[in-house]
Design a protein around this motif. Structure first.
Motif, PDB file in Angstrom:
ATOM      1  N   LEU A   1       0.232  15.370   7.351  1.00 47.81           N
ATOM      2  CA  LEU A   1      -0.148  14.061   7.767  1.00 47.81           C
ATOM      3  C   LEU A   1       0.204  12.837   6.999  1.00 47.81           C
ATOM      4  N   LEU A   2       0.513  11.680   7.472  1.00 45.94           N
ATOM      5  CA  LEU A   2       0.935  10.470   6.612  1.00 45.94           C
ATOM      6  C   LEU A   2      -0.345   9.769   6.681  1.00 45.94           C
ATOM      7  N   TYR A   3      -0.636   9.049   5.628  1.00 44.90           N
ATOM      8  CA  TYR A   3      -1.901   8.474   5.442  1.00 44.90           C
ATOM      9  C   TYR A   3      -1.689   7.376   4.275  1.00 44.90           C
TER      10      TYR A   3
ATOM     11  N   LEU B   1       0.737  -1.123  -0.134  1.00 44.28           N
ATOM     12  CA  LEU B   1      -0.004  -0.009  -0.110  1.00 44.28           C
ATOM     13  C   LEU B   1       0.973   1.125  -0.064  1.00 44.28           C
ATOM     14  N   GLU B   2       0.338   2.264  -0.842  1.00 42.47           N
ATOM     15  CA  GLU B   2       0.982   3.607  -0.755  1.00 42.47           C
ATOM     16  C   GLU B   2       0.925   4.391   0.350  1.00 42.47           C
ATOM     17  N   VAL B   3       1.993   4.609   1.129  1.00 44.70           N
ATOM     18  CA  VAL B   3       1.996   5.927   1.982  1.00 44.70           C
ATOM     19  C   VAL B   3       2.212   7.327   1.504  1.00 44.70           C
ATOM     20  N   VAL B   4       1.414   8.204   1.698  1.00 41.78           N
ATOM     21  CA  VAL B   4       1.599   9.589   1.104  1.00 41.78           C
ATOM     22  C   VAL B   4       1.512  10.466   2.378  1.00 41.78           C
ATOM     23  N   ARG B   5       2.183  11.625   2.081  1.00 39.99           N
ATOM     24  CA  ARG B   5       2.025  12.752   2.998  1.00 39.99           C
ATOM     25  C   ARG B   5       1.567  14.104   2.487  1.00 39.99           C
ATOM     26  N   CYS B   6       0.506  14.483   3.321  1.00 40.80           N
ATOM     27  CA  CYS B   6      -0.210  15.665   2.691  1.00 40.80           C
ATOM     28  C   CYS B   6       0.553  16.895   2.874  1.00 40.80           C
ATOM     29  N   ARG B   7       0.763  17.573   1.845  1.00 38.15           N
ATOM     30  CA  ARG B   7       1.270  18.817   1.523  1.00 38.15           C
ATOM     31  C   ARG B   7       0.968  19.873   2.393  1.00 38.15           C
ATOM     32  N   ARG B   8      -0.270  19.890   3.042  1.00 42.93           N
ATOM     33  CA  ARG B   8      -0.699  20.898   3.808  1.00 42.93           C
ATOM     34  C   ARG B   8      -0.436  20.870   5.087  1.00 42.93           C
TER      35      ARG B   8
END
Ligand SMILES: [Zn+2]
Length: 54
Positions: free
Chosen positions: A40-42, A30-37
């Motif tokens: 948050l990692l999700y 699963l890909e974990v991404v980080r919100c640029r704003r």
């Protein structure tokens, strides 16, 4: 572990609802991404509730 595309759903940031994230790493397929704003990692796309129940 493998998933079919129907087991995944694209989601916005859980915290600020932004649709603006950058990939960070992959975990268990699963890909974990980080919100640029809000940073948050999700997981995005995430597994659907139906897939998780299996
Ligand atoms: Zn956010």
């Amino acid at each position: 572990m493998s998933f079919s595309s129907s087991d995944l759903e694209a989601v916005q940031c859980l915290l600020c609802r932004a649709d603006d994230a950058e990939p960070r790493f992959t975990k268990d397929g699963l890909e974990v991404v980080r919100c640029r704003r809000c940073h948050l990692l999700y997981v995005n796309p995430r597994l659907t509730a139906k897939a998780l129940s299996r």
